[in-house]
Design an enzyme around this catalytic site. Structure first.
Site, PDB file in Angstrom:
ATOM      1  N   ILE A 188       0.865  -1.178   0.000  1.00  0.00           N
ATOM      2  CA  ILE A 188       0.000   0.000   0.000  1.00  0.00           C
ATOM      3  C   ILE A 188       0.905   1.233   0.000  1.00  0.00           C
ATOM      4  CG2 ILE A 188      -1.999  -1.081   1.077  1.00  0.00           C
ATOM      5  CD1 ILE A 188      -1.137  -0.014   3.757  1.00  0.00           C
ATOM      6  N   ASP A 189       0.349   2.373  -0.390  1.00  0.00           N
ATOM      7  CA  ASP A 189       1.136   3.598  -0.494  1.00  0.00           C
ATOM      8  C   ASP A 189       1.753   3.998   0.843  1.00  0.00           C
ATOM      9  OD1 ASP A 189       0.491   3.849  -3.159  1.00  0.00           O
ATOM     10  OD2 ASP A 189      -1.176   5.226  -2.806  1.00  0.00           O
ATOM     11  N   LYS A 190       2.819   4.777   0.763  1.00  0.00           N
ATOM     12  CA  LYS A 190       3.508   5.273   1.957  1.00  0.00           C
ATOM     13  C   LYS A 190       2.546   5.990   2.901  1.00  0.00           C
ATOM     14  CE  LYS A 190       7.172   8.498   3.362  1.00  0.00           C
ATOM     15  NZ  LYS A 190       8.214   9.436   2.887  1.00  0.00           N
ATOM     16  N   THR A 238      -0.780   5.841   2.902  1.00  0.00           N
ATOM     17  CA  THR A 238      -1.951   5.050   3.267  1.00  0.00           C
ATOM     18  C   THR A 238      -1.630   4.246   4.511  1.00  0.00           C
ATOM     19  OG1 THR A 238      -2.597   4.852   0.940  1.00  0.00           O
ATOM     20  CG2 THR A 238      -3.582   3.295   2.482  1.00  0.00           C
ATOM     21  N   ARG A 246      -7.727   6.899  -5.045  1.00  0.00           N
ATOM     22  CA  ARG A 246      -7.351   8.314  -5.107  1.00  0.00           C
ATOM     23  C   ARG A 246      -7.744   8.941  -6.453  1.00  0.00           C
ATOM     24  NH1 ARG A 246      -1.123   8.222  -3.686  1.00  0.00           N
ATOM     25  NH2 ARG A 246      -1.428  10.505  -3.664  1.00  0.00           N
TER      26      ARG A 246
END
Length: 280
Positions: A122-124, A126, A222
């Site tokens: 998952i994104d940094k 998130t 997003r």
């Protein structure tokens, strides 16, 4: 280090490993190096497993991330999996200062002599649930489940504005923005992307929204929320005008069938407290 796998049915050992999505090359290597045992006895690839057998695989693995001390919010752990509630602001893997480095240190302190493996990311910025697999067989199995979307995940996001339709489906194809590095956009020539959403409640001028993905494109939630005019609060890359230290997106739910425990696992982080510190 040996990892044991309980067997729940009669099946050829090679077919069992293939059903766990272990590659043929890895299967060949494990048998060639005599790393596979049943009930403590080394076996060949034509062995027939029976119910209540214990399949064991011997792993000789080196440390692949430098251990770094840090806090792990562990929400589930067994012999095969380490599932963590990731804090916002930390990247999953890197040479230093990543979640993988902290997991490596946890393994070292607990005498888990295995390399750090993860079947998804998952994104940094998130926060929320991230799965680490301790062994190769689990990694093969769960990587496949993530690839074919057989693991159910739910996300929460605080989005700008109030939604006219309180639930629905967003279906815009997604691809890379050629003009801004690291940004994705909606366009007809992109990859199919489908996001289901449901508004949970309105908080001031914003909305707390649950998302379930039918596809797993980069930045999908997003991009889709921005496309319909409700960017995630704090997501400057996708048009949020509200100043925050991070964008408010959280992976709060996961469910899957665990093949080595022979049962369904459901993990949830209380959605009411996810963004409490950020919005108060």
């Amino acid at each position: 280090m040996k990892i044991d796998y309980p067997i729940y049915e009669k099946i050829n050992i090679k077919d069992y490993l293939l059903r766990c999505h272990l590659s043929k090359s890895n299967i060949y290597k494990l048998f060639f190096e005599k790393k596979i045992y049943v009930n403590g006895i080394n076996v060949k690839d034509n062995y027939i497993l029976n119910e209540n057998d214990i399949l064991s695989i011997e792993y000789d693995e080196l440390e692949n991330y430098k251990p770094e001390k840090g806090i792990l919010d562990i929400i589930y752990e067994d012999e095969y999996l380490l599932i963590i509630n990731k804090q916002s602001g930390i990247i999953i893997h890197d040479d230093i200062n990543s979640l993988a480095n902290i997991v490596s240190n946890y393994y070292k302190e607990n005498n888990i002599n295995l390399s750090v493996k993860y079947p998804h990311r998952i994104d940094k910025d998130t926060s929320g649930i991230i799965v680490f697999c301790k062994d190769l067989l689990s990694l093969s199995y769960f990587s496949y489940l993530f690839d074919v979307h057989e693991i159910k995940r739910k996300y929460l996001a605080l989005c700008e504005g109030h939604f006219i339709n309180k639930k629905g489906k967003i279906s815009y194809s997604i691809g890379k923005d050629r003009h801004i590095n690291g940004k994705m956009i909606c366009y007809k020539g992109g990859s199919t992307a489908i996001t289901n959403y449901k508004v949970i409640k309105e908080i001031g001028n914003n909305s707390l929204v649950e998302f379930i993905l039918e596809t797993g494109r980069t930045h999908q939630i997003r991009v889709h929320t921005a496309k319909i005019g409700h960017p995630i609060v704090g997501d400057f890359l996708y048009g949020s005008k509200i100043k925050m230290n991070r964008f408010l997106l959280h992976s709060y739910y996961i469910s899957f069938f665990h093949p080595f425990k022979n049962r369904e696992i459901i993990l949830t982080i209380d959605p009411d407290n996810v963004f409490e510190s950020e919005v108060n």
